[in-house]
Design a protein around this motif. Structure first.
Motif, short mmCIF file in Angstrom:
data_model
loop_
_atom_site.label_atom_id
_atom_site.label_comp_id
_atom_site.label_asym_id
_atom_site.label_seq_id
_atom_site.Cartn_x
_atom_site.Cartn_y
_atom_site.Cartn_z
N ALA A 36 0.71 -1.24 0.03
CA ALA A 36 0.03 0.04 -0.06
C ALA A 36 0.90 1.26 0.08
CB ALA A 36 -0.70 0.04 1.30
N ASP A 37 1.80 1.34 0.78
CA ASP A 37 2.78 2.57 1.02
C ASP A 37 3.46 2.64 -0.65
OD1 ASP A 37 2.16 2.94 3.39
OD2 ASP A 37 3.79 1.72 4.23
N THR A 38 3.95 1.53 -1.25
CA THR A 38 4.73 1.73 -2.40
C THR A 38 3.52 2.25 -3.54
OG1 THR A 38 5.97 -0.32 -2.00
CG2 THR A 38 5.69 0.21 -4.38
N GLU A 39 2.41 1.91 -3.65
CA GLU A 39 1.49 2.41 -4.56
C GLU A 39 1.22 3.80 -4.11
OE1 GLU A 39 -3.11 1.47 -6.01
OE2 GLU A 39 -2.43 0.18 -4.39
N LYS A 40 1.08 4.29 -2.64
CA LYS A 40 0.92 5.68 -2.63
C LYS A 40 2.12 6.56 -3.09
CE LYS A 40 -2.29 4.73 1.38
NZ LYS A 40 -2.22 4.95 2.89
N ALA A 41 3.41 5.69 -2.83
CA ALA A 41 4.42 6.52 -3.16
C ALA A 41 4.73 6.89 -4.64
CB ALA A 41 5.85 6.13 -2.62
N LEU A 42 4.42 5.76 -5.40
CA LEU A 42 4.28 5.80 -6.79
C LEU A 42 3.44 6.89 -7.57
CD1 LEU A 42 5.03 2.09 -7.89
CD2 LEU A 42 6.51 3.86 -8.07
N GLN A 43 2.17 6.86 -6.89
CA GLN A 43 0.90 7.72 -7.10
C GLN A 43 1.67 9.06 -6.91
OE1 GLN A 43 -2.67 6.93 -5.72
NE2 GLN A 43 -3.79 8.31 -6.90
N LYS A 44 2.32 9.42 -5.69
CA LYS A 44 2.49 10.78 -5.38
C LYS A 44 3.48 11.11 -6.35
CE LYS A 44 3.77 13.47 -1.50
NZ LYS A 44 4.14 13.34 0.08
N ALA A 45 4.56 10.28 -6.77
CA ALA A 45 5.53 10.71 -7.59
C ALA A 45 5.11 10.92 -8.88
CB ALA A 45 6.68 9.62 -7.44
N VAL A 46 4.25 10.11 -9.61
CA VAL A 46 3.70 10.07 -10.72
C VAL A 46 2.68 11.45 -10.89
CG1 VAL A 46 2.44 9.03 -12.73
CG2 VAL A 46 4.03 7.67 -11.35
N ASN A 47 1.86 11.72 -9.95
CA ASN A 47 0.82 12.65 -10.05
C ASN A 47 1.02 13.45 -8.88
OD1 ASN A 47 -0.11 11.49 -12.60
ND2 ASN A 47 -1.39 10.23 -11.43
N PRO A 48 2.08 14.38 -8.94
CA PRO A 48 2.05 15.17 -7.56
C PRO A 48 1.08 16.37 -7.69
CG PRO A 48 3.84 15.68 -9.11
CD PRO A 48 3.03 14.47 -9.76
N ALA A 49 0.99 16.82 -6.42
CA ALA A 49 0.05 17.90 -6.47
C ALA A 49 0.51 19.25 -6.70
CB ALA A 49 -0.55 18.13 -4.75
N LYS A 50 -0.29 20.03 -7.78
CA LYS A 50 0.43 21.30 -8.34
C LYS A 50 -0.05 22.49 -7.66
CE LYS A 50 0.25 19.00 -12.78
NZ LYS A 50 -0.30 18.91 -14.26
N THR A 51 -1.27 22.29 -6.78
CA THR A 51 -1.58 23.56 -6.06
C THR A 51 -1.30 23.32 -4.58
OG1 THR A 51 -3.78 22.67 -6.03
CG2 THR A 51 -3.39 23.95 -7.86
N ARG A 52 -1.43 24.62 -4.10
CA ARG A 52 -1.12 24.75 -2.25
C ARG A 52 -2.35 23.87 -1.76
NH1 ARG A 52 -0.93 29.99 1.34
NH2 ARG A 52 -0.61 28.86 3.40
N LYS A 53 -3.66 24.06 -2.44
CA LYS A 53 -4.71 23.32 -1.73
C LYS A 53 -4.72 21.76 -1.88
CE LYS A 53 -9.71 23.29 -1.86
NZ LYS A 53 -10.96 23.94 -2.41
N GLY A 54 -4.15 21.21 -3.07
CA GLY A 54 -4.02 19.84 -3.37
C GLY A 54 -2.89 19.24 -2.33
#
Length: 360
Positions: A36-54
């Motif tokens: 689960a942590d690997t999936e979250k880390a990959l998702q965060k790296a591939v689709n990082p938040a672009k705004t401050r609210k995100g």
């Protein structure tokens, strides 16, 4: 499979390259992470938040040292009966604090495939759920469950055999935010492990907010759970009326106010010992040790009592007003002039004495 892993590595490489161009680089060590942590880390790296609210939303969803109150989701299956709909509506009225009620039907089968349900719970940031469904094999079905770290922890399936709605009772209803007193009757909660899980889940489900103490006058209603053979659970709700008894302890009367539920335990899915141990583990920062004259509030702030010696306030530097400084400076100049004058008079007297001694 190999293709999926290769595709994830390519996406991760692209994300790292794109972040290097902006001057931000973060190395991810996947060897020491769970699935689960690997999936979250990959998702965060591939689709990082672009705004401050995100970024703020993603940061709030990450594990915290002091977690917030648990959120509960109440949802319906593909097909439900009128009794199940009424039970879900009344459970939402009792548990409406920190609870999300979904009106849309969801074709989920929790015991067969948990992934669609886990995805919906992660989207709404809820860790507990109550799922209602109805079919010929399992009529008037209720599934209670809770998750940990994006994985299913416990699931309990009950069948509704008897039910009385809140509107059938004429007594006043429960106010919002009132904490119930939970009473468990019967030795089945101690004899059978699955009933111990039922007791633990019910305590977790109806514990809306955490409090260290409660006022006796704030105890307004009671939830009673009675377990009896064979696999029957009866839930009753009572209003607490305290009257004078002539002693320090009040005389207590209980009036039933609903809801009234009769359930039959059908299936259970209990967490493994490894998963349970991991879910009960607390971080070192959350373990507050006992230190003399040091306490902590609910937010985790440190409060300490410091014992100091007696201080001389006259010698302590203090902030002074502009007017007081001018007045003090004027008095200081007067004192200085007076001292200079006194010193001059003393010198003159010494000179006169010296001249008198010379003439003599």
């Amino acid at each position: 499979c190999v293709c999926c892993c290769h595709f994830s590595q390519i996406n991760l490489f692209k994300a790292v390259v794109s972040t290097q161009s902006t001057g931000y680089f973060k190395q991810i060590n996947l060897s020491k992470m769970t699935a689960a942590d690997t999936e979250k880390a990959l998702q965060k790296a591939v689709n990082p938040a672009k705004t401050r609210k995100g970024k703020k939303i993603l940061l709030a969803k990450e594990p915290q040292i002091i977690e917030n109150d648990k959120q509960t989701m109440i949802l319906k299956g593909a097909k439900t009966s009128g009794m199940v709909n009424d039970v879900l509506a009344d459970m939402y009225k009792i548990r409406r604090q920190n609870t999300v009620m979904m009106a849309k039907a969801n074709p989920f089968l929790p015991f067969e495939d948990t992934q669609p349900l886990l995805d919906l719970l992660a989207k709404k940031d809820t860790s507990m759920f109550l799922f209602g469904s109805h079919n010929k094999k399992r009529p008037h079905n209720l599934v209670f469950g809770r998750t940990y770290d994006g994985q299913m922890l416990d699931m309990l399936e009950f069948g509704v055999t008897g039910f009385k709605k809140l509107c059938q009772f004429k007594q006043p209803k429960i106010p919002l935010g009132a904490k119930p007193c939970l009473i468990f009757n019967g030795d089945m909660f101690e004899r059978y492990p699955e009933w111990g899980v039922v007791q633990n889940y019910l305590c977790d489900f109806f514990n809306t907010t955490k409090t260290s103490s409660i006022n006796l006058q704030g105890l307004e209603y009671v939830l009673s759970f009675t377990a009896c053979e064979p696999n029957i659970l009866m839930m009753r709700s009572y209003e607490v009326n305290m009257k004078k008894s002539g002693t320090s302890a009040p005389y207590v009367e209980l009036d039933e106010i609903g809801i009234s539920l009769d359930l039959v335990l059908r299936r259970t899915q209990v967490a493994t010992p490894e998963m349970k141990k991991l879910a009960l583990k607390q971080p070192k920062a959350a373990k507050i040790g006992k230190t003399k004259n040091v306490t902590h509030d609910l937010a985790g702030s440190k409060l300490a009592t410091v014992h100091m010696t007696k201080q001389n306030l006259e010698e302590m530097p203090q902030s002074r007003m502009k007017g007081s400084r001018k007045q003090e400076d004027g008095e200081f100049k007067k004192k200085k002039k007076r001292k200079v004058k006194e010193d001059g008079d003393a010198e003159k007297e010494e000179e006169e004495v010296d001249e008198a001694m010379e003439t003599s």
